[in-house]
Write an enzyme that holds these catalytic residues in place. Structure first.
Site, mmCIF file in Angstrom:
data_model
loop_
_atom_site.group_PDB
_atom_site.id
_atom_site.type_symbol
_atom_site.label_atom_id
_atom_site.label_comp_id
_atom_site.label_asym_id
_atom_site.label_seq_id
_atom_site.Cartn_x
_atom_site.Cartn_y
_atom_site.Cartn_z
ATOM 1 N N ARG B 76 42.270 38.419 24.031
ATOM 2 C CA ARG B 76 42.121 39.041 22.863
ATOM 3 C C ARG B 76 43.576 39.834 22.664
ATOM 4 N NH1 ARG B 76 38.167 43.987 24.028
ATOM 5 N NH2 ARG B 76 36.796 42.176 23.472
ATOM 6 N N ARG B 145 42.551 50.893 24.105
ATOM 7 C CA ARG B 145 42.617 49.407 23.540
ATOM 8 C C ARG B 145 43.307 49.350 22.024
ATOM 9 N NH1 ARG B 145 37.571 46.942 25.419
ATOM 10 N NH2 ARG B 145 37.308 47.757 27.434
ATOM 11 N N LYS B 209 37.040 52.169 29.163
ATOM 12 C CA LYS B 209 37.911 52.089 28.092
ATOM 13 C C LYS B 209 37.962 53.239 26.997
ATOM 14 C CE LYS B 209 33.733 49.963 25.765
ATOM 15 N NZ LYS B 209 32.971 48.788 25.144
ATOM 16 N N LYS B 211 39.108 54.132 22.781
ATOM 17 C CA LYS B 211 39.242 53.367 21.404
ATOM 18 C C LYS B 211 39.709 54.530 20.656
ATOM 19 C CE LYS B 211 35.550 49.933 22.308
ATOM 20 N NZ LYS B 211 34.429 49.626 21.882
ATOM 21 N N CYS B 435 28.440 40.288 16.946
ATOM 22 C CA CYS B 435 29.216 39.999 17.749
ATOM 23 C C CYS B 435 29.222 38.438 18.227
ATOM 24 C CB CYS B 435 29.003 40.852 18.928
ATOM 25 S SG CYS B 435 27.319 40.585 19.655
ATOM 26 N N CYS B 441 29.814 35.199 26.012
ATOM 27 C CA CYS B 441 29.670 36.579 26.605
ATOM 28 C C CYS B 441 28.893 36.877 27.615
ATOM 29 C CB CYS B 441 29.437 37.458 25.350
ATOM 30 S SG CYS B 441 29.408 39.136 25.811
ATOM 31 N N CYS B 480 23.765 42.624 22.727
ATOM 32 C CA CYS B 480 23.513 43.254 23.721
ATOM 33 C C CYS B 480 23.634 45.041 23.202
ATOM 34 C CB CYS B 480 24.239 43.174 24.910
ATOM 35 S SG CYS B 480 25.907 43.895 24.736
ATOM 36 N N CYS B 484 29.760 46.082 20.447
ATOM 37 C CA CYS B 484 30.835 45.518 19.586
ATOM 38 C C CYS B 484 30.796 45.510 18.414
ATOM 39 C CB CYS B 484 31.250 44.180 20.436
ATOM 40 S SG CYS B 484 31.726 44.166 21.953
#
Lengths: 619, 579
Positions: B76, B145, B209, B211, B435, B441, B480, B484
């Site tokens: 990514r 990110r 993470k 964001k 996603c 994934c 899931c 995302c």
């Protein structure tokens, strides 16, 4: 089979035990029996004769006290049989002849080519050579030195010698029986007298070997009886004669029906090859094998191919055909009795007589060598029938085809790990050519077995391809493609027996992602310490092609160190190219890291081979 | 420094031992026996912008074949605001062809993803990406990110400014370790390698993470409230006054664990444009020092705030910021989708927003989208052309700054290669998100991207039955519950539970200000369609005016109460804030 001296029962000290282990290291059955006889002789005479004297004389099983003298006096009244064998077939034939000769009261000695002292050649009176041809016209590993010597300048004139040669081979290779032919011609060139014509045994060995052996025995009896009316000198009887091979319960003539346990593709789906892992049950058979042995598989030809052949020749499959005293329906002949995939040159010769086709005729002339090579390489029987139309009678057709020989697969398991099972690694030959599908008889047979199938099998021992008796020795295993099979067995065996030596595997195939055979097992073995090093060469994963020989060169220094420290080197797989390239790489490594000349490096490897420390199972 | 609560999660140990994110990555790359990297390294490589994955479609088959899973790597990019030049586009396209699976994936965070890169080619791929002047540092991992920025084409002058602020903040929050440069770009080790000073992150980086997004009202295309830290541009008479700061958004949750939940951000206050880095540092370091490090499912900033209270959090941030925050300014969002088609810009330039279904730029059948965009990029590859490709936060692509005289040519290329979905698709299809999910994934429990076209078609058929074909309903598919595709902000959303089974979520608004809620749990396609059929019937017959589907469901009382916080829309309205 070589064995470790038993600590508990033996009267030896640790030191002597170690010496004994070194001494018997790599010796095959014959040599061990020889040794047992020698030692028995020493004991009986209680006069110690240096072993080197006995070895120099190279007499079968002599009384040590009379070794040298016996060699001198017996040579003119003795039959010597020298054999060179890769898979054991030539050895078996030679043993049978020796057994018969011995049974007839003749003085005979049987010597493996690399144990034969070439200095004696000038004194021989009667010599039979039984020798196979490998790959692209190569001698078996144990006869490399013998063949080199004969071809070279040091070979003596042999006016006193009478000889005959039995070659073994596979007529689907262009260089069919080339080594037998070469020796036959060379002995004559050196002034020896050819007693009778060379035999060229194909996969159905017996049809040529039996009459040849019969003639060999008759000739030997006549000659030796005439020259030596006296009975042969007494010899020590070894514990068990190497000449009298034990007879296994299940044979190629009477195979065991082994239930299929698994037939699992182990190459990934988008790969170029279809490789199968096949597991068979030996339960109740009493069959036992050692890592390195082969499994003979008695195959049935693909029914669709039989139909195609019948259709092409407009034959009725149900009509009875008699050949060699056997009567079967034509379909049965083609299904189970005759080779109908791989071509042979003798068949082509017969076919050419009927086809009257200029192209085919030319391929069979000396100038058409390349065309013949292409024919034998690319064409299967059905392609020839389709390309060069010819009129055959069913009887003649059956007679011209080779008997369907069992296929030998290097066993991919150790019984210590898998018990009553035997595992194989099978490359399924299945490709499009000339607009139709082509398959390999055996791999197709195995790949398409139904789940509840029984597979007719027998064990083919391979004494030449054995793990070191001294388990503390390191082993280097070079097995690209399905050549990796026996090394799966080796590593299983070494893990199960707790062998202290290290294991180093070299593997290669086209692609990492699709063709990394047994990848997960190697990963596990590396983790649990039963495999110490794994070097990989995936030829088509980068722009320049990389093969196992490149891996070997890359690791040259370390590899040489292992070998210098007593490691055993094993090679399994393709004989035509890989085995040559690997051999050349090993030679270069010995030159570079052992500081040897080209010739010394060659000798070094020959020496390794004769010590069974450089063994090959190539096909 | 950190809260020493129960045992730290294992990942904390991996980070601690990693010598600033190096771990044993070099050894892992050199190991030829496996296409995988060592377990610990799979955590660390995220910080370098990559996830190890495997083709789950092949997993069982390969296991039987005694082969390891078909491992590959997703890479990514770090691409603040999602802007690339035509030249860069061409390079990324070439990388996708040579090293990846031949497609470019545009993400919901305005980044490119490459899929299917094998370990042996990982380094070469990262070098090629860097050669295009784009990196992948901190595109994943427990760090800040990719920083998002709204791409509203109507405000092209302002866009440059916002994008600039986003890029500067991204740079400011970038880890200082040289690990990335040493491992992938062959940078020589210098003194202190492995012990670099990380002023923002410290030696163990963040608990989870982080964001950040910049939104420019009236569009909330970035879904600013779904971010840990958000900046809402306050513009008066075309001039940027500053930003409202939002904190504590995050959409990930775990099935069956009520302690995990999606949460929309709180509006904390207002800062001037020159204080962006300062406020970001205060928020990030507060999370660094107080965020949970025991349970990775309870480690995002949203939980830190909920566990300790917003007041505590604000006080702590203000202490670090060095001053009280000024009150938030009024603002209003209209929707969180993209604006498709051509829009006139300034200086004789125009902007074209193209629909890219699920963000997958590929050549498939007659839909040769990659080829079309390659052609356009080639024509405008001159570095002075001014043309830009901008990835929208909704997986679409904006071709910005097109000289008016070149519009016809682009239209022709777009039509020739069937890249004109933006003109032909229903509003439902235009605005749907999905996603990646299966097969690559590791988290996916059900299909998403591969299922989107088919499922959309089935919902379209239902809409047709009720005369709702032109209804603009936001649909989001997720394999899931990790969010995302921001599924908790879809008016209709499917969240994967098992192959072919989803939780049906309903009732978000179209402005990204109200979360949806669970309507049917663990249902299959037939049940989902039957449920929607009934609701569409009600919507067609009972809605008032241009009432959105999600709003209608809430107002009509057709949905259960959400078990998590729903931001009261009125709080953020200009008039309410002024009151």
């Amino acid at each position: 089979m070589s064995a470790q001296p038993n600590r508990i029962l033996s009267p030896f000290s640790e030191d002597k035990l170690a010496l004994l282990a070194r001494l018997t290291e790599g010796l095959d059955t014959d040599s061990l029996y020889w040794l047992s006889g020698y030692v028995a002789g020493v004991a009986a005479s209680s006069r110690h004769v240096p072993l080197s004297a006995a070895v120099a004389a190279n007499v079968a099983v002599p009384l040590p006290a009379t070794v040298a003298a016996a060699a001198e006096t017996q040579v003119s009244t003795r039959l010597t049989i020298v054999y060179g064998s890769q898979t054991g077939n030539a050895k078996r034939q030679a043993e049978a002849i020796a057994r018969d000769a011995e049974g007839a009261g003749l003085n005979v000695r049987l010597v493996r080519a690399d144990a034969y002292n070439t200095k004696e050649l000038a004194n021989e009176r009667l010599l039979y050579v039984v020798i196979s041809t490998q790959g692209d016209g190569d001698p078996p590993d144990d006869a490399r030195g013998f063949v080199e010597f004969l071809a070279g300048k040091r070979a003596p004139k042999l006016p006193q010698l009478k000889f005959a040669v039995l070659g073994l081979g596979d007529s689907s290779y262009p260089q069919f029986c080339a080594i037998g032919t070469k020796i036959d011609a060379r002995l004559a060139e050196l002034g020896a007298t050819r007693l009778f014509a060379r035999g060229e045994a194909d996969l159905d060995i017996a049809s040529v070997a039996a009459p040849w052996s019969k003639q060999a025995l008759e000739q030997a009896r006549e000659l030796l009886k005439a020259e030596s009316p006296t009975p042969r000198a007494a010899t020590v009887t070894p514990l068990r004669s190497g000449v009298h091979a034990h007879v296994p319960a299940w044979t190629r003539e009477k195979p065991f029906a082994a239930p299929l346990l698994a037939n699992q593709r182990i190459s990934a789906r988008n790969g170029t090859k279809d490789i199968r892992h096949v597991e068979l049950s030996l339960e109740g058979s009493g069959l036992a094998y050692h890592p390195g042995d082969a499994l003979g598989v008695v195959v049935t030809n693909p029914p669709a191919l039989v139909d195609a052949v019948l259709a092409q020749l407009k034959f009725d499959g149900e009509r009875a055909v008699t050949a060699q005293g056997e009567a079967h329906s034509l379909r049965e002949w083609l299904l189970r009795k005759r080779e109908i995939t791989a071509l042979s040159k003798p068949f082509l010769v017969e076919h050419a007589k009927r086809a009257k086709n200029a192209t085919l005729d030319r391929a069979l002339t000396p100038e058409g060598k390349d065309a013949l090579r292409e024919l034998l390489g690319d064409y299967q029987l059905i392609d020839v029938l389709r390309t060069f139309a010819a009129d055959w009678s069913a009887e003649e057709f059956v007679a011209a085809l080779r008997p369907l020989a069992p296929r030998m697969y290097s066993i991919a398991s150790s019984q210590k790990a898998v018990g009553d099972e035997v595992h194989l690694t099978v490359a399924v030959l299945d490709y499009e050519k000339f607009g139709t599908r082509h398959v390999g008889a055996a791999s197709q047979f195995l790949a398409t077995l139904p789940e509840d199938a029984d597979v007719p099998v027998f064990i083919e021992e391979n004494e030449r391809f054995r793990l070191p008796a001294d388990a503390s020795r390191d082993v280097i295993m070079i097995g690209p493609g399905t050549g990796v099979a026996p090394f799966r067995g080796f590593i299983q065996e070494r893990a199960e027996t707790g062998a202290k030596g290290r294991n180093w595997l070299f593997f290669g195939n086209p692609h990492f992602r699709t063709d990394f055979l047994y990848q997960v097992e190697w990963q596990k073995a590396l983790k649990d310490g039963s495999l110490h090093k794994l070097d990989l060469a995936f030829s088509r994963d980068q722009s320049e092609k990389v093969y196992v020989q490149h891996s070997l060169r890359r690791r040259g220094k370390e590899l040489y160190d292992w070998i210098a420290n007593g490691a055993h080197v094993y090679v399994c797989g393709d004989a035509t190219r890989m085995a040559h390239d690997v051999d050349a790489a090993l030679r270069d490594i010995v030159i570079e890291h052992g500081g040897k000349s080209d010739e010394d490096a060659r000798d070094f490897l020959n020496q390794l081979a004769s010590e069974r420390r450089y063994a090959r199972d190539v096909y | 420094m950190s809260t020493t609560a129960p045992a730290l999660s294992p990942v904390e140990g991996i980070k601690t031992r990693s010598r600033r994110l190096r771990g044993t990555l070099l050894e892992s790359l050199a190991n030829e026996v496996t296409g995988a990297i060592a377990d610990d390294d799979t955590q660390l490589i995220k910080f370098h912008g990559s996830y190890m994955q495997d083709d789950r479609d092949l997993r069982e088959e390969r296991r039987a074949a005694k082969l390891e899973p078909d491992y590959s790597f997703m890479i990514r990019t770090r691409l603040p605001g999602g802007v690339v030049t035509p030249e860069q586009w061409l390079k990324l396209d070439a990388i996708a062809q040579r090293y990846a699976n031949g497609t470019l994936r545009l993400t919901t965070r305005q980044a490119f993803q490459f899929h299917g890169v094998i370990k042996r080619e990982l380094k070469a791929t990262l070098q090629a990406i860097n050669a295009s002047l784009i990196d992948t540092i901190a595109a994943c991992g427990d760090v800040n990110r990719n920083v998002m920025a709204g791409v509203n084409p109507l405000q092209s002058a302002l866009h440059a400014r916002i994008h600039d602020d986003a890029a500067k903040l991204s740079e400011f929050l970038k880890p200082k370790t040289r690990a990335y440069y040493e491992i992938w770009l062959d940078e020589e080790k210098i003194a202190g390698s492995g012990e670099e000073y990380e002023p923002i992150y410290g030696a163990v980086y963040l608990p989870r993470k982080f964001k950040v997004a910049f939104a420019v009202p009236p569009f909330n295309d970035v879904d600013v409230f779904a971010n840990d830290l958000g900046f809402i541009a306050i513009v008066e008479n075309g001039e940027l006054l500053g930003y409202n700061v939002t904190v504590g958004g995050g959409l990930g949750a775990t099935h069956g664990e009520p302690a995990t939940y999606p949460r929309l951000a709180d509006v904390l206050g207002f800062v001037a444009p020159d204080r962006i880095n300062a406020i970001a540092e205060a928020v990030v370091t507060t999370q660094r020092d107080f965020g949970g490090r025991a349970d990775r499912k309870h480690a995002r900033l949203k939980y830190t705030i909920d566990d300790r209270g917003l007041d505590w959090f604000k006080a702590e941030v203000e202490r670090r910021f060095g001053a009280p925050l000024r009150p938030a300014r009024p603002f209003r969002f209209e929707h969180n989708g993209d604006r498709f088609g051509w829009v006139e810009g300034t200086n004789g330039r125009a902007h074209l927003t193209l629909r890219i279904e699920a963000g997958r730029v590929a050549d498939r059948g007659e839909h040769t989208h990659l080829t079309a965009l390659r052609k356009i990029a080639q024509i405008h590859a001159d570095e002075n052309s001014g043309l830009e490709f901008r990835l929208t936060p909704n997986q679409n692509l904006l071709i910005a700054n097109v000289p008016n005289e070149d519009r016809a040519e682009i239209d022709e290329i777009v039509a020739e290669h069937h890249l004109d979905l933006y003109r032909t698709a229903t509003p439902l299809r235009l605005n749907a998100l999905a996603c990646v999910a299966l097969p690559t994934c590791a988290l996916a429990m059900a299909e998403a991207e591969r299922y989107l076209p088919d499922f959309t078609g089935k919902v379209e058929a239902l809409l047709d039955r009720h005369g709702l074909r032109d209804a603009r309903i936001h649909l989001r598919l997720s394999g899931c519950p990790n969010g995302c595709s921001r599924p908790y902000l879809g008016e209709i959303a499917l969240i994967g539970k098992a192959p072919g089974r989803y939780n049906l979520m309903l009732g978000a608004d179209v402005r990204g200000q109200r979360l949806n809620r669970l309507h049917r749990e663990n249902v299959d396609e037939a049940q989902i369609l039957a449920t929607l059929d009934g609701l569409f019937a009600r919507y067609a017959g009972e809605r008032s005016g241009d009432e959105a589907f999600g709003d209608f469901l809430v107002h009509a009382g057709l949905l259960a109460e959400a078990h998590y916080k729903v931001i009261p829309v009125t709080l953020l309205e200009p008039q309410a804030a002024a009151a």
